[in-house]
Design a protein around this motif. Structure first.
Motif, PDB file in Angstrom:
ATOM      1  N   ALA A   5      -3.298   3.397 -15.531  1.00 13.27           N
ATOM      2  CA  ALA A   5      -1.917   3.866 -15.398  1.00 13.27           C
ATOM      3  C   ALA A   5      -0.984   3.169 -16.383  1.00 13.27           C
ATOM      4  CB  ALA A   5      -1.431   3.628 -13.973  1.00 13.27           C
ATOM      5  N   LYS A  64       2.819   2.718 -13.087  1.00 13.70           N
ATOM      6  CA  LYS A  64       1.943   2.302 -11.986  1.00 13.70           C
ATOM      7  C   LYS A  64       2.328   2.909 -10.636  1.00 13.70           C
ATOM      8  CE  LYS A  64      -0.021  -0.803 -14.708  1.00 13.70           C
ATOM      9  NZ  LYS A  64      -1.315  -0.486 -15.352  1.00 13.70           N
ATOM     10  N   TYR A  65       1.282   3.246  -9.905  1.00 18.07           N
ATOM     11  CA  TYR A  65       1.434   3.610  -8.485  1.00 18.07           C
ATOM     12  C   TYR A  65       1.344   2.300  -7.708  1.00 18.07           C
ATOM     13  CZ  TYR A  65      -1.431   4.397  -4.198  1.00 18.07           C
ATOM     14  OH  TYR A  65      -2.000   4.344  -2.953  1.00 18.07           O
ATOM     15  N   TRP A  66       2.350   1.983  -6.947  1.00 15.16           N
ATOM     16  CA  TRP A  66       2.294   0.769  -6.107  1.00 15.16           C
ATOM     17  C   TRP A  66       3.177   0.968  -4.888  1.00 15.16           C
ATOM     18  CZ3 TRP A  66      -1.443  -2.536  -6.222  1.00 15.16           C
ATOM     19  CH2 TRP A  66      -1.353  -3.709  -5.471  1.00 15.16           C
ATOM     20  N   SER A  84     -12.408   2.196  -7.992  1.00 15.68           N
ATOM     21  CA  SER A  84     -12.265   3.113  -6.865  1.00 15.68           C
ATOM     22  C   SER A  84     -11.807   4.476  -7.371  1.00 15.68           C
ATOM     23  CB  SER A  84     -11.301   2.569  -5.815  1.00 15.68           C
ATOM     24  OG  SER A  84     -10.024   2.409  -6.360  1.00 15.68           O
ATOM     25  N   SER A 144      -8.862   7.437  -2.488  1.00 15.39           N
ATOM     26  CA  SER A 144      -8.197   6.307  -3.137  1.00 15.39           C
ATOM     27  C   SER A 144      -7.111   6.923  -4.000  1.00 15.39           C
ATOM     28  CB  SER A 144      -9.205   5.550  -4.015  1.00 15.39           C
ATOM     29  OG  SER A 144      -8.536   4.625  -4.828  1.00 15.39           O
ATOM     30  N   GLY A 145      -5.865   6.519  -3.780  1.00 17.90           N
ATOM     31  CA  GLY A 145      -4.739   7.183  -4.440  1.00 17.90           C
ATOM     32  C   GLY A 145      -4.987   7.511  -5.907  1.00 17.90           C
ATOM     33  N   SER A 146      -5.269   6.466  -6.686  1.00 19.58           N
ATOM     34  CA  SER A 146      -5.365   6.658  -8.137  1.00 19.58           C
ATOM     35  C   SER A 146      -6.549   7.541  -8.535  1.00 19.58           C
ATOM     36  CB  SER A 146      -5.456   5.301  -8.832  1.00 19.58           C
ATOM     37  OG  SER A 146      -6.532   4.562  -8.302  1.00 19.58           O
ATOM     38  N   ARG A 154      -6.060  11.051 -10.185  1.00 24.43           N
ATOM     39  CA  ARG A 154      -5.790  11.224 -11.624  1.00 24.43           C
ATOM     40  C   ARG A 154      -7.069  11.302 -12.445  1.00 24.43           C
ATOM     41  NH1 ARG A 154      -1.813   6.442 -10.996  1.00 24.43           N
ATOM     42  NH2 ARG A 154      -3.701   5.448 -11.754  1.00 24.43           N
ATOM     43  N   SER A 207      -5.756  -3.610  -3.410  1.00 25.54           N
ATOM     44  CA  SER A 207      -4.539  -2.834  -3.659  1.00 25.54           C
ATOM     45  C   SER A 207      -3.966  -2.333  -2.332  1.00 25.54           C
ATOM     46  CB  SER A 207      -4.799  -1.694  -4.640  1.00 25.54           C
ATOM     47  OG  SER A 207      -5.924  -0.969  -4.255  1.00 25.54           O
ATOM     48  N   MET A 220      -0.238  -3.447  -1.548  1.00 25.31           N
ATOM     49  CA  MET A 220       0.829  -2.426  -1.508  1.00 25.31           C
ATOM     50  C   MET A 220       1.594  -2.480  -0.191  1.00 25.31           C
ATOM     51  SD  MET A 220      -0.674   1.081  -3.008  1.00 25.31           S
ATOM     52  CE  MET A 220      -1.739   1.014  -4.437  1.00 25.31           C
ATOM     53  N   PHE A 268       5.790  -3.735 -12.431  1.00 24.89           N
ATOM     54  CA  PHE A 268       4.827  -3.742 -11.319  1.00 24.89           C
ATOM     55  C   PHE A 268       4.455  -5.183 -10.930  1.00 24.89           C
ATOM     56  CE2 PHE A 268      -0.031  -3.859 -11.118  1.00 24.89           C
ATOM     57  CZ  PHE A 268      -0.085  -3.930  -9.730  1.00 24.89           C
ATOM     58  N   ASP A 318      -3.552  -3.854 -14.336  1.00 25.83           N
ATOM     59  CA  ASP A 318      -3.563  -3.311 -12.970  1.00 25.83           C
ATOM     60  C   ASP A 318      -3.643  -4.457 -11.964  1.00 25.83           C
ATOM     61  OD1 ASP A 318      -3.154  -0.687 -13.521  1.00 25.83           O
ATOM     62  OD2 ASP A 318      -5.259  -0.126 -13.526  1.00 25.83           O
ATOM     63  N   ALA A 319      -4.263  -4.216 -10.822  1.00 23.26           N
ATOM     64  CA  ALA A 319      -4.324  -5.240  -9.776  1.00 23.26           C
ATOM     65  C   ALA A 319      -5.441  -6.241 -10.073  1.00 23.26           C
ATOM     66  CB  ALA A 319      -4.523  -4.570  -8.434  1.00 23.26           C
TER      67      ALA A 319
HETATM   68  O1  PMV Z   1      -5.715   3.696  -5.935  1.00 25.49           O
HETATM   69  P1  PMV Z   1      -5.700   2.235  -5.648  1.00 25.49           P
HETATM   70  O2  PMV Z   1      -5.507   1.943  -4.212  1.00 25.49           O
HETATM   71  O3  PMV Z   1      -6.898   1.527  -6.223  1.00 25.49           O
HETATM   72  O4  PMV Z   1      -4.412   1.598  -6.384  1.00 25.49           O
HETATM   73  C1  PMV Z   1      -4.270   1.472  -7.763  1.00 25.49           C
HETATM   74  C2  PMV Z   1      -3.065   0.700  -8.120  1.00 25.49           C
HETATM   75  C3  PMV Z   1      -2.930   0.318  -9.598  1.00 25.49           C
HETATM   76  O5  PMV Z   1      -4.163   0.379 -10.250  1.00 25.49           O
HETATM   77  C4  PMV Z   1      -2.414  -1.104  -9.688  1.00 25.49           C
HETATM   78  C5  PMV Z   1      -1.917   1.207 -10.299  1.00 25.49           C
HETATM   79  C6  PMV Z   1      -2.358   2.602 -10.642  1.00 25.49           C
HETATM   80  O6  PMV Z   1      -1.483   3.473 -10.676  1.00 25.49           O
HETATM   81  O7  PMV Z   1      -3.546   2.831 -10.921  1.00 25.49           O
END
Ligand code: PMV
Length: 347
Positions: free
Chosen positions: A13, A16-18, A121, A153-155, A158, A208, A212, A259, A301-302
């Protein structure tokens, strides 16, 4: 037996999604935008099999180790929704084999360290959703499939697209408009490269999910960030469409720093960057300053690993700076052909 194998790449990203506004459906507090890396490097490969004769219950192996598939867990939810979509097709066309009723055996492999802040993930869940969609011959588009991957997993939503991808936060309570969309296709900006600097491949300290949640509960800075992100989404989309690296780089670095500031503003604070990460930031900032323009853009990222975006013509310059931190470079081994080879005997 029916079988399908699909690979999905990692996405990194730039915005960032957070933060989640709904933890069950995984609805984000802000939209995000990422670059999907090439298939040939960091990817997850997943093989799914369905057979009438399999013993009851779905089973899954991640990098050769069996994981429990809880029915109401994230994986279980993804499998259930895809099965329901298959069932719809079977009801429409009575001649289709009843795959929706058969147990599944799924094996997934990452060709890079899992959970080290390299978005494993994301590629993992995207590969799982894509392989089941192929197994079930589903008619759904990648954007529709992203609604399911998001719940794993959110990301991951994409990673169902190549190129430059936005995840729109959406406004519907049921999550039906919180999906991924292509901003520009793979091949739109071939001069742009991503350099992955693995500072540490150890498993990250704060996941994450818990990070979050803590940020949403305790950070006041997050509220400020949420006002800034929509403008950044517009600006970076335009920069990508115009292939404007100056603007792209500026926003990417700002958003990474925003972020990590929000992480620091969390109580107790979350530290994902280590001293090597911070030295990389300082070196890239100095490289850009001394060059009189942005030649490289970092993002984290994280975890402590850096991803550096740069145009092809500037890669030698960037490598000159970065090899200071990574004096020996091992060939990136890629031992996994198809994940099917790794399924235990009999599956
Ligand atoms: O989808 P997750 O829960 O692994 O969260 C991803 C969070 C970041 O990688 C930090 C930001 C992003 O948008 O990918």
């Amino acid at each position: 037996m029916y079988e399908a194998t699909v690979s999905a790449p990692v996405n990194i990203a730039c915005i960032k999604y957070w933060g989640k506004r709904n933890t069950k459906l995984i609805l984000p507090t802000n939209s995000s935008l990422s670059v999907t890396l090439d298939q040939d490097h960091l990817r997850s490969t997943t093989t799914s099999r369905a057979d009438e004769s399999f013993e009851k219950g779905d089973r899954l192996w991640l990098n050769g180790k069996e994981e429990t598939v809880k029915e109401d867990g994230r994986l279980g939810v993804c499998i259930k929704e895809l099965r329901n979509w298959r069932k719809v097709e079977e009801d429409k066309d009575g001649s289709l084999p009843k795959l929706s009723k058969w147990p599944l055996r799924i094996a997934s492999y990452n060709n890079f360290p899992t959970a080290a802040g390299l978005a494993s993930s994301a590629s993992g869940l995207a590969a799982l959703v894509a392989s089941l969609s192929k197994l079930y011959s589903l008619p759904q588009t990648p954007s529709q499939l992203s609604l399911i991957a998001r719940q794993g997993s959110g990301s991951a939503c994409r990673s169902l697209f190549g190129g430059f991808v936005a995840w729109r936060e959406g406004s519907n309570e049921d999550g039906s408009d919180s999906l991924a969309e292509e901003v520009a296709p793979q091949g739109h900006w071939p001069e742009m490269h991503a350099l992955i600097c693995v500072v540490s491949d150890a498993k990250k300290g704060t996941s994450s999910t818990s990070g979050m949640q803590r940020t949403v509960e305790t950070s006041t800075l997050l509220q400020h960030r949420l006002k800034i992100v929509p403008g950044r989404m517009e600006e970076i989309s335009k920069a990508i469409k115009d292939r404007d690296f100056q603007k792209f780089g500026e926003i990417t670095m700002k958003d990474s720093n925003s972020f990590h500031s929000v992480c620091l503003d969390t109580s107790p604070p979350i530290f994902y960057l280590n001293d090597v990460s911070k030295s990389i930031i300082a070196s890239i900032e100095e490289l850009n300053r001394s060059s009189g323009e942005i030649v490289a853009a970092y993002t984290f990222d994280a975890g402590p690993n850096a991803v550096i975006y740069a145009l092809e013509k500037n890669i030698p310059k960037v490598l000159g700076v970065i090899t200071k931190f990574f004096p020996t470079s091992e060939e990136n081994s890629d031992p996994f052909g198809t994940a099917a080879e790794a399924l235990p005997e009999g599956y």
